[in-house]
Write an enzyme that holds these catalytic residues in place. Structure first.
Site, PDB file in Angstrom:
ATOM      1  N   GLU A 112       1.334  -1.162   0.112  1.00 42.57           N
ATOM      2  CA  GLU A 112       0.053  -0.138   0.726  1.00 42.57           C
ATOM      3  C   GLU A 112       1.105   1.149  -0.007  1.00 42.57           C
ATOM      4  OE1 GLU A 112      -3.838   1.537   2.650  1.00 42.57           O
ATOM      5  OE2 GLU A 112      -2.133   0.444   3.679  1.00 42.57           O
ATOM      6  N   GLU A 203      -8.541  11.708   2.786  1.00 40.51           N
ATOM      7  CA  GLU A 203      -8.523  10.090   3.182  1.00 40.51           C
ATOM      8  C   GLU A 203      -9.182  10.530   4.733  1.00 40.51           C
ATOM      9  OE1 GLU A 203      -5.910   6.376   5.763  1.00 40.51           O
ATOM     10  OE2 GLU A 203      -5.640   6.581   3.174  1.00 40.51           O
TER      11      GLU A 203
END
Length: 216
Positions: A112, A203
């Site tokens: 990620e 986010e």
């Protein structure tokens, strides 16, 4: 005397006025999903905490607003990542912990990654392993790694590495030359695998705010 045609036009206007909010609500996404919008891949994930509302706009534009959220990730980009140059512009207005970043995943190895352009009141590099720096697109970025143990991923619950480049001079618009970061990561033994999706992500974590970003 008021004509029937006048009443009809007035009635239609009233119906339209009441219909517009519901049409807007149809475009708001509040549950986790992925798909395609106006030629761009989009991804929205939330753990369900607080209030988060995501909207796909024209072309590569998206907006998201959140209040006392738990955790969420949202954005537009591409279903398959690459070392492309990514343009982004817009507004990013968090109150608390939030990120604006090029965000993606690879498999084999499962990684990620974040190329962080802006953030709220918390720099996540404080809790990670510092590897070095890279200069790109007008700023120095600090490079970090972090291992996630038994955490959600595109391959289910797994243990995997996170790679981070965190920009020292925050911005909400510009170009990200991803190849510069991928090469710098590799020079520190941080190798990517086969690309999965790649987006410009907003986010948030236990925070509030709004973001309106256009990607190309």
């Amino acid at each position: 005397m008021v004509s029937f045609s006048s009443l009809f036009v007035a009635a239609c206007a009233a119906v339209t006025a009441f219909a517009l909010p519901s049409e807007l609500e149809k475009r708001a996404i509040t549950t986790s999903q992925q798909g395609t919008s106006n030629g761009y891949f989009y991804s929205f994930w939330t753990n369900g905490g607080g209030s988060v509302s995501y909207n796909n706009g024209a072309s590569g534009e998206y907006s998201v607003s959140w209040s006392n959220c738990g955790s969420f990730t949202s954005g537009k980009g591409w279903a398959t990542g690459s070392s492309r140059n990514i343009n982004f512009s817009g507004s990013f207005k968090p109150s608390g912990n939030a990120y604006l970043a090029v965000y993606g995943w690879t498999t084999s190895p499962l990684v990620e990654y974040y190329i962080m352009e802006n953030y709220g009141d918390y720099n996540p590099g404080r809790s990670m392993t510092f590897k070095g720096t890279v200069t790109s697109d007008g700023s120095v970025y600090d490079i970090y790694t972090h291992q996630q143990v038994n955490q959600p991923s595109i391959s289910g619950t797994a243990t995997f590495e996170q790679y981070w480049s965190i920009r020292r001079t925050k911005r909400s618009s510009g170009t990200v030359t991803t190849a510069n970061h991928f090469k710098a990561w590799a020079s520190h033994g941080m190798y990517l695998g086969s690309h999965n999706y790649q987006i410009v992500s907003t986010e948030g974590y236990q925070s509030s705010g709004s973001s309106d970003i256009t990607v190309s």
